[in-house]
Design an enzyme around this catalytic site. Structure first.
Site, short mmCIF file in Angstrom:
data_model
loop_
_atom_site.label_atom_id
_atom_site.label_comp_id
_atom_site.label_asym_id
_atom_site.label_seq_id
_atom_site.Cartn_x
_atom_site.Cartn_y
_atom_site.Cartn_z
N TRP A 115 0.85 -1.19 0.00
CA TRP A 115 0.00 0.00 0.00
C TRP A 115 0.88 1.24 0.00
O TRP A 115 1.81 1.34 0.80
CB TRP A 115 -0.93 0.04 1.22
CG TRP A 115 -1.67 1.35 1.24
CD1 TRP A 115 -2.70 1.71 0.43
CD2 TRP A 115 -1.38 2.50 2.04
NE1 TRP A 115 -3.08 3.00 0.67
CE2 TRP A 115 -2.28 3.52 1.65
CE3 TRP A 115 -0.44 2.77 3.04
CZ2 TRP A 115 -2.27 4.78 2.25
CZ3 TRP A 115 -0.43 4.03 3.63
CH2 TRP A 115 -1.35 5.02 3.23
N GLU A 133 -2.99 -2.79 -2.74
CA GLU A 133 -4.17 -2.26 -2.04
C GLU A 133 -4.54 -0.86 -2.56
O GLU A 133 -3.74 0.07 -2.50
CB GLU A 133 -3.88 -2.18 -0.53
CG GLU A 133 -5.06 -1.64 0.29
CD GLU A 133 -4.74 -1.57 1.79
OE1 GLU A 133 -3.58 -1.75 2.17
OE2 GLU A 133 -5.68 -1.30 2.57
N LYS A 171 -7.10 2.66 -2.74
CA LYS A 171 -7.73 3.54 -1.77
C LYS A 171 -8.44 4.65 -2.52
O LYS A 171 -8.03 5.04 -3.62
CB LYS A 171 -6.63 4.10 -0.86
CG LYS A 171 -7.12 4.93 0.29
CD LYS A 171 -6.06 4.93 1.40
CE LYS A 171 -6.31 6.01 2.41
NZ LYS A 171 -5.61 5.79 3.67
N ASP A 186 -9.73 -3.08 1.06
CA ASP A 186 -9.88 -2.64 2.45
C ASP A 186 -11.30 -2.11 2.60
O ASP A 186 -11.78 -1.32 1.78
CB ASP A 186 -8.83 -1.54 2.72
CG ASP A 186 -8.85 -1.04 4.17
OD1 ASP A 186 -9.92 -0.62 4.64
OD2 ASP A 186 -7.78 -1.05 4.81
N HIS A 188 -11.90 1.66 2.13
CA HIS A 188 -11.26 2.38 1.03
C HIS A 188 -12.17 2.68 -0.15
O HIS A 188 -11.70 2.82 -1.28
CB HIS A 188 -10.03 1.60 0.57
CG HIS A 188 -8.89 1.73 1.53
ND1 HIS A 188 -7.60 1.38 1.24
CD2 HIS A 188 -8.85 2.21 2.81
CE1 HIS A 188 -6.83 1.61 2.28
NE2 HIS A 188 -7.57 2.10 3.24
N HIS A 233 -8.81 -6.47 3.81
CA HIS A 233 -8.42 -5.75 5.03
C HIS A 233 -9.71 -5.48 5.80
O HIS A 233 -10.52 -4.64 5.40
CB HIS A 233 -7.70 -4.44 4.69
CG HIS A 233 -6.21 -4.59 4.74
ND1 HIS A 233 -5.35 -3.54 4.70
CD2 HIS A 233 -5.44 -5.72 4.86
CE1 HIS A 233 -4.11 -4.00 4.78
NE2 HIS A 233 -4.14 -5.31 4.87
N ASP A 264 -12.46 6.84 6.08
CA ASP A 264 -11.59 5.69 6.29
C ASP A 264 -10.93 5.78 7.66
O ASP A 264 -9.73 5.99 7.79
CB ASP A 264 -10.52 5.67 5.17
CG ASP A 264 -9.54 4.52 5.33
OD1 ASP A 264 -9.92 3.50 5.93
OD2 ASP A 264 -8.40 4.65 4.85
N ASP A 299 -10.69 3.57 10.20
CA ASP A 299 -10.08 2.39 10.82
C ASP A 299 -10.54 2.16 12.25
O ASP A 299 -9.73 1.88 13.14
CB ASP A 299 -8.55 2.48 10.75
CG ASP A 299 -8.03 2.42 9.32
OD1 ASP A 299 -8.08 1.34 8.74
OD2 ASP A 299 -7.60 3.48 8.80
N ASP A 356 -7.21 -4.71 9.87
CA ASP A 356 -6.53 -3.42 9.70
C ASP A 356 -7.36 -2.33 10.38
O ASP A 356 -8.26 -1.76 9.76
CB ASP A 356 -6.33 -3.11 8.20
CG ASP A 356 -5.60 -1.79 7.99
OD1 ASP A 356 -5.07 -1.23 8.97
OD2 ASP A 356 -5.55 -1.31 6.84
C1 RNT Z 1 -3.96 2.61 4.68
C2 RNT Z 1 -4.12 1.16 4.39
C3 RNT Z 1 -3.00 0.27 4.88
C4 RNT Z 1 -2.53 0.61 6.27
C5 RNT Z 1 -1.51 -0.35 6.84
C6 RNT Z 1 -0.84 0.19 8.04
O1 RNT Z 1 -5.07 3.34 4.39
O2 RNT Z 1 -5.34 0.70 4.86
O3 RNT Z 1 -3.39 -1.04 4.76
O4 RNT Z 1 -3.58 0.73 7.17
O5 RNT Z 1 -0.63 -0.72 5.86
ZN ZN Z 2 -5.67 -1.44 4.66
#
Ligand code: RNT
Ligand code: ZN
Length: 423
Positions: free
Chosen positions: A188, A230, A232, A263, A266, A290, A298, A300, A330
């Site tokens: 990523w 990955e 986004k 993810d 994302h 993820h 986003d 998390d 994640d």
């Molecule tokens: C960032 C991505 C990525 C990170 C990690 C730490 O937006 O989601 O996967 O969260 O690599």
């Molecule tokens: Zn991620």
């Protein structure tokens, strides 16, 4: 909780599911065997342990909150994972970022990282029978401060990050050899622009060139090192333009035979990923998920057992696609006890996997074929109030992990004895 009652309740639940043709014993066995790769970065707020030179921007990754107890050293982090792993059931792996290297107090820049800088991780994991996965770290570094890495206009900066990714793939291959099974590597990058760029084309062309160079390394076996890319939608500081968008990486991965990582946070704020699984898997050979929880953006957040997660795993279960989908968590929250954050998110993930394996998929499909969409909807709705909790409790009992909220006491004691002493 009284385990005798659990047994009784499970017996009754088992009978109810059996009426629908669902074998709960088998679902428990299957749910426990599906590997979940836990992310290393909840323990220390995505800080990492490398010895740093120069001030750095974090690259849009930021854990918010100031709960005490952050792991300050790899040993502290490993002690935290040890505890977490006792509180969550099922086969687990650990996902390490390159910035968690152990370099004995020396500055080792990211393009110079070697397997030996992860020797302690490998030794520890091997002893525990824990599979390792890996991630290059393309953020929180002076050469990422412009907001561009593999797609940077300066060929020297691009070359640095290409060397970093290549070094990471060698480390992953070493991990694979040490554990005797493949190591997944997720790439990523934060590259993008806060506002309307004048040129969206060159960074994408640069990225393709960099990635091709990374993946065409004859020195790294693609069966040991299993790569994913990955995408986004946006990040902090890259609100308008992200070089590695969903369309970019889907096309890149497909054309190069690399895995695609989705993810859950994302995509557009109201967009979920469950519908994408059966679309991508018509053409792609593998996906990495993820498991995250976006809250308006986003963000998390700690993953919960909600509709998004259930729908996602139901899709994988209904498509019998477990062998094509790798699962990794994640999320990061620095506002609550970090052990609890892990346990909540990882137990929710395993719960949703179990839930998906208790789905009367064949019967639902039959109703659908008959055109009986009311029965389909009605049965889906009734499944939500089946005695799922009793099956989950039995799963925990089988693995000898705390039942219900009992793990909270363990996390609380650890907070008092260990976390509160880290300041
Ligand atoms: C960032 C991505 C990525 C990170 C990690 C730490 O937006 O989601 O996967 O969260 O690599
Ligand atoms: Zn991620």
């Amino acid at each position: 909780m009284n385990s005798k009652n659990i047994g009784k309740m499970y017996g009754m639940a088992k009978a109810r599911y059996a009426e629908l043709g669902i074998n709960t014993d088998r679902a428990i066995r299957q749910a426990l065997a599906i590997p979940v790769s836990m992310h290393c970065w909840q323990a220390d707020d995505v800080g990492g342990f490398e010895v740093k030179e120069g001030a750095v921007n974090a690259g849009g990754i930021m854990a918010t909150g100031n709960q005490g107890g952050r792991a300050r050293t790899p040993d502290e982090a490993r002690a935290d994972y040890d505890l977490v792993l006792k509180l969550v059931p099922g086969v687990m792996r650990l996902n390490i970022h390159a910035c968690y290297a152990e370099t004995s107090g020396k500055v080792v820049d990211r393009d110079k990282l070697e397997p030996r800088h992860f020797a302690t991780w490998m030794k520890w994991a091997k002893k525990k029978g824990l599979g390792l996965d890996f991630n290059p770290t393309f953020f929180a570094h002076p050469k990422a401060n412009d907001g561009y890495t593999l797609s940077h206009p300066d060929p020297k900066i691009r070359a640095f990050w290409v060397r970093h990714a290549k070094a990471c793939r060698k480390i992953a291959a070493a991990m694979a050899r040490s554990q005797g099974s493949p190591c997944s590597v997720n790439h990523w990058i934060p590259d993008g622009s806060k506002d309307y760029p004048a040129d969206r084309w060159s960074p994408r062309a640069n990225l393709t060139e960099s990635l091709d160079e990374i993946f065409n390394d004859p020195g790294v076996s693609r069966t040991q090192c299993v790569d994913y890319v990955e995408s986004k939608l946006f990040g902090i500081g890259s609100e308008e333009y992200v070089v590695g968008s969903a369309e970019y990486y889907s096309s890149y991965a497909l054309s190069r035979g690399v895995g695609l990582c989705l993810d859950m946070g994302h995509y557009h704020p109201t967009e979920t990923i469950h519908d994408k699984v059966s679309s991508f898997l018509q053409f792609h050979s593998r996906l990495l998920i993820h498991v995250s929880r976006p809250m308006r953006w986003d963000s998390d957040h700690v993953v919960l057992f909600g509709d998004d997660l259930r729908h996602l795993f139901l899709e994988i279960a209904r498509g019998r696609a477990w062998d094509k989908v790798a699962i990794a968590t994640d999320f990061f929250d620095a506002s609550i006890n970090r052990i609890a954050a892990y346990v909540i998110g990882l137990r929710a993930t395993r719960k949703a996997i179990l839930y998906s394996l208790l789905d009367p998929s064949a019967r639902l499909a039959k109703e659908e074929r008959k055109g009986s969409n009311a029965s389909r909807l009605g049965l889906m709705e009734e499944m939500k109030t089946m005695p799922f909790g009793a099956v989950w409790d039995q799963l925990c009992l089988n693995r000898d992990v705390p039942l219900g909220a009992d793990w909270l006491d363990v996390a609380g004691r650890y907070e008092e004895d260990v976390l509160s002493k880290r300041c």
